[in-house]
Design a protein around this motif. Sequence first.
Motif, PDB file in Angstrom:
ATOM      1  N   ILE A  36       0.839  -1.201   0.000  1.00 47.16           N
ATOM      2  CA  ILE A  36       0.000   0.000   0.000  1.00 47.16           C
ATOM      3  C   ILE A  36       0.875   1.253   0.000  1.00 47.16           C
ATOM      4  CG2 ILE A  36      -1.848   1.239   1.243  1.00 47.16           C
ATOM      5  CD1 ILE A  36      -2.904  -1.344   2.251  1.00 47.16           C
ATOM      6  N   SER A  37       0.395   2.267  -0.711  1.00 48.00           N
ATOM      7  CA  SER A  37       1.097   3.568  -0.754  1.00 48.00           C
ATOM      8  C   SER A  37       0.637   4.453   0.397  1.00 48.00           C
ATOM      9  CB  SER A  37       0.751   4.342  -2.023  1.00 48.00           C
ATOM     10  OG  SER A  37       1.050   3.643  -3.160  1.00 48.00           O
ATOM     11  N   ALA A  38       1.242   5.617   0.450  1.00 47.29           N
ATOM     12  CA  ALA A  38       0.806   6.627   1.413  1.00 47.29           C
ATOM     13  C   ALA A  38      -0.575   7.137   0.998  1.00 47.29           C
ATOM     14  CB  ALA A  38       1.804   7.769   1.417  1.00 47.29           C
ATOM     15  N   MET A  39      -1.349   7.599   1.971  1.00 44.06           N
ATOM     16  CA  MET A  39      -2.715   8.046   1.677  1.00 44.06           C
ATOM     17  C   MET A  39      -2.718   9.317   0.837  1.00 44.06           C
ATOM     18  SD  MET A  39      -4.534   7.430   5.315  1.00 44.06           S
ATOM     19  CE  MET A  39      -4.726   5.756   5.939  1.00 44.06           C
ATOM     20  N   THR A  42      -0.200  12.445   0.691  1.00 41.27           N
ATOM     21  CA  THR A  42       0.706  12.524   1.842  1.00 41.27           C
ATOM     22  C   THR A  42       2.167  12.665   1.420  1.00 41.27           C
ATOM     23  OG1 THR A  42      -0.824  11.100   3.048  1.00 41.27           O
ATOM     24  CG2 THR A  42       1.357  11.379   3.996  1.00 41.27           C
ATOM     25  N   THR A  43       2.555  11.945   0.378  1.00 35.53           N
ATOM     26  CA  THR A  43       3.970  12.011  -0.038  1.00 35.53           C
ATOM     27  C   THR A  43       4.342  13.439  -0.426  1.00 35.53           C
ATOM     28  OG1 THR A  43       3.837   9.723  -0.750  1.00 35.53           O
ATOM     29  CG2 THR A  43       5.709  10.988  -1.568  1.00 35.53           C
ATOM     30  N   ASN A  44       3.445  14.104  -1.171  1.00 29.70           N
ATOM     31  CA  ASN A  44       3.718  15.503  -1.541  1.00 29.70           C
ATOM     32  C   ASN A  44       3.838  16.372  -0.293  1.00 29.70           C
ATOM     33  OD1 ASN A  44       3.341  14.510  -4.054  1.00 29.70           O
ATOM     34  ND2 ASN A  44       1.614  15.806  -4.598  1.00 29.70           N
ATOM     35  N   GLY A 121       5.087   8.146   5.281  1.00 25.05           N
ATOM     36  CA  GLY A 121       3.745   8.153   4.678  1.00 25.05           C
ATOM     37  C   GLY A 121       3.184   6.750   4.536  1.00 25.05           C
ATOM     38  N   GLU A 122       3.998   5.852   4.050  1.00 26.98           N
ATOM     39  CA  GLU A 122       3.572   4.468   3.827  1.00 26.98           C
ATOM     40  C   GLU A 122       3.437   3.715   5.153  1.00 26.98           C
ATOM     41  OE1 GLU A 122       5.009   6.161   1.475  1.00 26.98           O
ATOM     42  OE2 GLU A 122       3.990   5.388  -0.304  1.00 26.98           O
ATOM     43  N   LEU A 123       4.313   4.049   6.116  1.00 25.33           N
ATOM     44  CA  LEU A 123       4.239   3.361   7.415  1.00 25.33           C
ATOM     45  C   LEU A 123       2.937   3.728   8.119  1.00 25.33           C
ATOM     46  CD1 LEU A 123       7.977   3.929   8.286  1.00 25.33           C
ATOM     47  CD2 LEU A 123       6.911   1.683   7.969  1.00 25.33           C
ATOM     48  N   GLY A 187       4.703   0.044   0.185  1.00 22.19           N
ATOM     49  CA  GLY A 187       5.407   0.212  -1.076  1.00 22.19           C
ATOM     50  C   GLY A 187       6.408   1.333  -0.931  1.00 22.19           C
ATOM     51  N   PHE A 188       7.244   1.503  -1.964  1.00 19.42           N
ATOM     52  CA  PHE A 188       8.041   2.724  -2.143  1.00 19.42           C
ATOM     53  C   PHE A 188       9.264   2.821  -1.253  1.00 19.42           C
ATOM     54  CE2 PHE A 188       7.943   7.527  -1.066  1.00 19.42           C
ATOM     55  CZ  PHE A 188       8.646   7.926  -2.189  1.00 19.42           C
ATOM     56  N   ILE A 189       9.322   2.075  -0.149  1.00 23.35           N
ATOM     57  CA  ILE A 189      10.433   2.301   0.789  1.00 23.35           C
ATOM     58  C   ILE A 189      11.231   1.029   1.053  1.00 23.35           C
ATOM     59  CG2 ILE A 189       9.142   4.175   1.867  1.00 23.35           C
ATOM     60  CD1 ILE A 189       8.748   2.470   4.336  1.00 23.35           C
ATOM     61  N   GLY A 201      12.002   6.014  -5.525  1.00 25.84           N
ATOM     62  CA  GLY A 201      11.589   6.921  -6.603  1.00 25.84           C
ATOM     63  C   GLY A 201      10.091   7.096  -6.582  1.00 25.84           C
ATOM     64  N   ARG A 202       9.612   8.307  -6.926  1.00 24.58           N
ATOM     65  CA  ARG A 202       8.183   8.608  -6.852  1.00 24.58           C
ATOM     66  C   ARG A 202       7.378   7.569  -7.621  1.00 24.58           C
ATOM     67  NH1 ARG A 202       5.897  13.273  -4.821  1.00 24.58           N
ATOM     68  NH2 ARG A 202       4.128  11.846  -4.817  1.00 24.58           N
ATOM     69  N   GLU A 203       6.230   7.266  -7.109  1.00 25.06           N
ATOM     70  CA  GLU A 203       5.330   6.254  -7.677  1.00 25.06           C
ATOM     71  C   GLU A 203       5.943   4.851  -7.602  1.00 25.06           C
ATOM     72  OE1 GLU A 203       2.308   7.127  -8.262  1.00 25.06           O
ATOM     73  OE2 GLU A 203       2.773   9.257  -8.020  1.00 25.06           O
ATOM     74  N   GLY A 204       6.883   4.685  -6.685  1.00 28.04           N
ATOM     75  CA  GLY A 204       7.637   3.430  -6.644  1.00 28.04           C
ATOM     76  C   GLY A 204       6.915   2.226  -6.052  1.00 28.04           C
ATOM     77  N   SER A 205       5.688   2.413  -5.579  1.00 26.09           N
ATOM     78  CA  SER A 205       5.000   1.265  -4.963  1.00 26.09           C
ATOM     79  C   SER A 205       4.660   0.155  -5.954  1.00 26.09           C
ATOM     80  CB  SER A 205       3.713   1.716  -4.284  1.00 26.09           C
ATOM     81  OG  SER A 205       4.006   2.564  -3.217  1.00 26.09           O
ATOM     82  N   ASP A 206       4.394   0.537  -7.191  1.00 25.40           N
ATOM     83  CA  ASP A 206       4.153  -0.495  -8.216  1.00 25.40           C
ATOM     84  C   ASP A 206       5.374  -1.415  -8.296  1.00 25.40           C
ATOM     85  OD1 ASP A 206       1.842   0.844  -8.903  1.00 25.40           O
ATOM     86  OD2 ASP A 206       2.583   1.595 -10.828  1.00 25.40           O
TER      87      ASP A 206
END
Length: 422
Positions: A36-39, A42-44, A121-123, A187-189, A201-206
């Motif tokens: 799951i990504s940040a809500m 949130t990342t921005n 954000g993701e945590l 994701g992402f981290i 990298g941004r959008e890295g959760s995929d």
Amino acid sequence: MQVFKFGGASVNSLERIRSLVQIFRENAGQSILVVISAMGKTTNALEKVAESFYRQDKEKALQLFDQIKQEHYQTAKALLTASYHSCEEQLLNFFTEVEWLLHDQPVQSYDYYYDQIVCIGELLSTSIVSAFLNESGIKNEWLDVRDILRTDDNFRDANIDWEFSASKVNQLVKPLLADNGIVLTQGFIGSTDENESTTLGREGSDYSAAVFANLLNAEKQTIWKDVAGVMNADPKIFPTAQLISTLNYTEVIEMAYYGAQVIHPKTIKPLQNKGIPLQVKCFLDTSLPGTLIHNEPVKNLPPIIVWKQAQVLLQLKSKDFSFVGEKPVAALYHIFAQHSMRPNMTQNGAISFTCVLDENAEKLEQLAFEAAQFFEVSMEKGLSLLTIRHNVPGLLDQLIQGKEWILKQETRETVQALLKTG
Ligand code: ASP
Ligand code: MG
């Protein structure tokens, strides 16, 4: 087993988080690794905290951070009952870690601090969603992905240590997935061998989801989105955009290259290596078929239209009427590489070299300055780049009608036109 990825938009409201329950009910009895990504945005928002901190505007950083804190507490409070207090404690630990840092002076690189701050954000999102799903009868184990995915210390664009991560997946994730378990993670981290947080990298959760799919030999990866699937154009610009039901990995890479914001391009390789199909499904209506992406050739694709805004035309002319040959072009590409800037379109002439780049004010200025050693440089901003893959006769003309075009290029697969916007 399967891998599910939910992006920020799928967890950006209470209603959407609540609707996840139904998706898991529909997939009951399966082992699922959930990323799951940040809500929402949130990342921005966390990026703004990192910027203020690095500017040494501590007040601002803390104030912006406090907003993020309150939002997450509110979300947790609205969703949780029995597990609210344990979740609140978990959130508090993440908040405290960042607040300590925000009280310090920056002494390391910006990218380092960015990752230490933005990673939460993701945590936060996964802590809340995991607790909520557990309360709703969807039993799952929350894992801190930083204990599993190890990366190098290339902050903000970290590279996965596949061997180490594989051993952690075997040791920590597989046993939890056995017997139809659900494991929920970020994701992402990731994390370095010195336990520093990193981002991919941004959008890295995929991509995170694809790394797990690869390491777990998943049957399938599903990316849940707020659209029906992969469309042949942006439906916000083209109301007649249509769903593409089947695509292959190569086409997705091509689409991403030309600027379609479908799937993070790094996602494809880990899936392709193991022949794992990727499905893009709509979380708003799970009965929709979505898009299936695999390795086989796909025929009869509709024209795929990508419109990239905020483009800049850089025109480089030789200073002394000499040909713009291999040497000045090599020097130019060296400059591109140093600034991690990739031209989206190029054209070589006798005494000039033309390229189209994303508008990035800071980098462009520096790039133009450096290129001025070799060339006379001129720049035109405010352009857009239209790309059509699998063009059909008449379509390009129809799309650029009434617009002024500056440059056109055509191959058998792809046509592109650089246009003045407006
Ligand atoms: N939350 C991160 C971002 O917004 C990663 C992601 O959503 O994939 O870029
Ligand atoms: Mg996202």
